[in-house]
Write a protein that holds these residues in place. Structure first.
Motif, PDB file in Angstrom:
ATOM      1  N   GLY A 219      49.750  45.886  12.334  1.00  0.00           N
ATOM      2  CA  GLY A 219      50.866  45.034  12.731  1.00  0.00           C
ATOM      3  C   GLY A 219      50.446  43.682  13.259  1.00  0.00           C
ATOM      4  O   GLY A 219      51.104  43.104  14.125  1.00  0.00           O
ATOM      5  N   THR A 220      49.341  43.159  12.733  1.00  0.00           N
ATOM      6  CA  THR A 220      48.838  41.866  13.188  1.00  0.00           C
ATOM      7  C   THR A 220      48.878  40.855  12.050  1.00  0.00           C
ATOM      8  O   THR A 220      48.970  41.235  10.876  1.00  0.00           O
ATOM      9  N   THR A 221      48.828  39.578  12.386  1.00  0.00           N
ATOM     10  CA  THR A 221      48.821  38.521  11.378  1.00  0.00           C
ATOM     11  C   THR A 221      47.527  37.712  11.470  1.00  0.00           C
ATOM     12  O   THR A 221      46.831  37.729  12.485  1.00  0.00           O
ATOM     13  N   VAL A 222      47.236  36.998  10.402  1.00  0.00           N
ATOM     14  CA  VAL A 222      46.080  36.105  10.374  1.00  0.00           C
ATOM     15  C   VAL A 222      46.462  34.800  11.058  1.00  0.00           C
ATOM     16  O   VAL A 222      47.438  34.151  10.680  1.00  0.00           O
ATOM     17  N   THR A 223      45.691  34.423  12.066  1.00  0.00           N
ATOM     18  CA  THR A 223      45.967  33.163  12.761  1.00  0.00           C
ATOM     19  C   THR A 223      45.229  31.999  12.112  1.00  0.00           C
ATOM     20  O   THR A 223      45.781  30.905  11.975  1.00  0.00           O
ATOM     21  N   ALA A 224      43.969  32.235  11.716  1.00  0.00           N
ATOM     22  CA  ALA A 224      43.175  31.178  11.100  1.00  0.00           C
ATOM     23  C   ALA A 224      42.183  31.802  10.132  1.00  0.00           C
ATOM     24  O   ALA A 224      41.717  32.924  10.343  1.00  0.00           O
ATOM     25  N   PHE A 225      41.876  31.061   9.069  1.00  0.00           N
ATOM     26  CA  PHE A 225      40.910  31.515   8.066  1.00  0.00           C
ATOM     27  C   PHE A 225      39.986  30.342   7.777  1.00  0.00           C
ATOM     28  O   PHE A 225      40.370  29.370   7.130  1.00  0.00           O
ATOM     29  N   TYR A 226      38.762  30.446   8.290  1.00  0.00           N
ATOM     30  CA  TYR A 226      37.750  29.413   8.060  1.00  0.00           C
ATOM     31  C   TYR A 226      37.060  29.678   6.726  1.00  0.00           C
ATOM     32  O   TYR A 226      36.466  30.737   6.525  1.00  0.00           O
ATOM     33  N   LEU A 227      37.147  28.699   5.822  1.00  0.00           N
ATOM     34  CA  LEU A 227      36.637  28.856   4.461  1.00  0.00           C
ATOM     35  C   LEU A 227      35.312  28.147   4.221  1.00  0.00           C
ATOM     36  O   LEU A 227      34.706  28.344   3.165  1.00  0.00           O
ATOM     37  N   SER A 228      34.880  27.294   5.163  1.00  0.00           N
ATOM     38  CA  SER A 228      33.737  26.418   4.908  1.00  0.00           C
ATOM     39  C   SER A 228      33.998  25.668   3.599  1.00  0.00           C
ATOM     40  O   SER A 228      35.102  25.173   3.375  1.00  0.00           O
ATOM     41  N   ASN A 229      33.005  25.628   2.706  1.00  0.00           N
ATOM     42  CA  ASN A 229      33.201  24.962   1.409  1.00  0.00           C
ATOM     43  C   ASN A 229      33.146  25.961   0.257  1.00  0.00           C
ATOM     44  O   ASN A 229      32.812  25.612  -0.875  1.00  0.00           O
ATOM     45  N   VAL A 230      33.492  27.220   0.545  1.00  0.00           N
ATOM     46  CA  VAL A 230      33.387  28.281  -0.461  1.00  0.00           C
ATOM     47  C   VAL A 230      34.242  27.987  -1.687  1.00  0.00           C
ATOM     48  O   VAL A 230      33.885  28.346  -2.814  1.00  0.00           O
ATOM     49  N   GLU A 231      35.355  27.301  -1.493  1.00  0.00           N
ATOM     50  CA  GLU A 231      36.261  27.070  -2.618  1.00  0.00           C
ATOM     51  C   GLU A 231      35.623  26.271  -3.750  1.00  0.00           C
ATOM     52  O   GLU A 231      36.028  26.406  -4.904  1.00  0.00           O
ATOM     53  N   GLN A 232      34.638  25.448  -3.442  1.00  0.00           N
ATOM     54  CA  GLN A 232      34.010  24.681  -4.518  1.00  0.00           C
ATOM     55  C   GLN A 232      33.312  25.600  -5.512  1.00  0.00           C
ATOM     56  O   GLN A 232      33.129  25.243  -6.679  1.00  0.00           O
ATOM     57  N   TYR A 233      32.956  26.799  -5.069  1.00  0.00           N
ATOM     58  CA  TYR A 233      32.363  27.784  -5.972  1.00  0.00           C
ATOM     59  C   TYR A 233      33.441  28.638  -6.630  1.00  0.00           C
ATOM     60  O   TYR A 233      33.306  29.056  -7.774  1.00  0.00           O
ATOM     61  N   LEU A 234      34.532  28.870  -5.914  1.00  0.00           N
ATOM     62  CA  LEU A 234      35.615  29.668  -6.476  1.00  0.00           C
ATOM     63  C   LEU A 234      36.305  28.951  -7.625  1.00  0.00           C
ATOM     64  O   LEU A 234      36.806  29.587  -8.549  1.00  0.00           O
TER      65      LEU A 234
END
Length: 285
Positions: A219-234
């Motif tokens: 019953g909890t939610t995500v407050t923050a998601f630190y991605l660094s620069n991973v998306e450049q690989y995704l």
């Protein structure tokens, strides 16, 4: 490749805005090594989960877990982190600059290195009973030895001291070693097994989805998601899958992405965005 410390020197600059956007409690998600601790100290979650596709990052996190639990305060922690005897005169009111200036003059100690390594191993395998394979213990020893051998220059630039003594752009140092209060928050979470490393692929079918299911059950939610620069690989082939994985997480209007991206002239710049807004468009990737 080794990513034992962050290379994002200006990552604290988004923290004032991040604190304004997010709520305390809930769950923090992240990736990579120690920069997560500074963001965790800022958003003050009830649970933190740190992903990485590299098993080595799990070992980095487990070493930190043991050190947070073993250290009574920041000076003890830095002493064990770098195998440097604790200098006199450091206390609760010492700044991060005070800490790293004092330890810069403290030579590394072979005896402290061995003592701390044994304490880390015992904390993980005996106190917690973690079934770490021989290769995992060797990996933790490698990380420990790298900090011992290289000192603050685990990464030549930025050094650990530089990362910990930066400010948010308004002159406020918000690193996890800036105050005893920030350190104590991390120590408490680690001691309660509430900072959890997960080996997994952001664009894969399991890790984020499994965590999302677990968080919904709690019953909890995500407050923050630190991605660094991973998306450049995704973006190579997995961005749509990653977006859909995030869409399956329990989110609300305050859930915030923290990104780091390369900038012209070198270095990285951090930015924030609303997670719920972005995942509405998953099919467009």
């Amino acid at each position: 490749s080794d990513t034992l410390t962050s290379n994002e020197l200006g990552f604290q600059r988004v923290i004032p805005d991040l604190v304004g956007r997010t709520r305390r409690g809930g769950t923090y998600l992240g990736v990579g090594p120690e920069q997560n601790f500074t963001y965790i100290a800022a958003v003050r979650p009830a649970l933190a989960i740190i992903f990485d596709i590299r098993r080595g990052n799990m070992l980095v996190q487990l070493r930190y877990k043991a050190l947070f639990e073993l250290a009574k305060d920041r000076a003890d922690f830095v002493s064990m982190l770098f195998s440097k005897p604790r200098p006199p005169g450091l206390g609760p009111k010492s700044t991060a600059v005070d800490l790293f200036s004092a330890f810069a003059a403290s030579a590394t100690s072979d005896a402290l290195y061995e003592q701390t390594l044994k304490a880390i191993q015992n904390q993980l395998t005996k106190t917690h009973g973690l079934p770490l394979a021989a290769d995992d213990l060797t990996g933790i020893e490698y990380v420990h030895h790298t900090f011992y051998r290289n000192g603050f220059a685990v990464r030549p630039s930025p050094t650990y001291a530089e990362l910990m003594t930066q400010t948010d752009g308004a002159g406020v140092n918000r690193s996890y070693l800036a105050t005893e209060d920030r350190f104590a928050l991390l120590k408490e979470l680690e001691s309660k097994n509430l900072v959890v490393p997960v080996v997994g692929d952001f664009g894969g079918p399991k890790a984020i989805r499994a965590v999302g299911g677990y968080l919904k059950e709690r019953g909890t939610t995500v407050t923050a998601f630190y991605l660094s620069n991973v998306e450049q690989y995704l973006y190579q082939n997995k961005m749509t899958a990653f977006c859909r994985n995030v869409a399956a997480l329990p989110l609300d209007a305050s859930s915030t992405f923290i990104r780091s991206s390369s900038r012209d002239g070198g270095g990285f710049v951090s930015s924030l965005s609303a997670m719920t807004v972005e995942v509405k468009n998953c099919g467009r990737f």
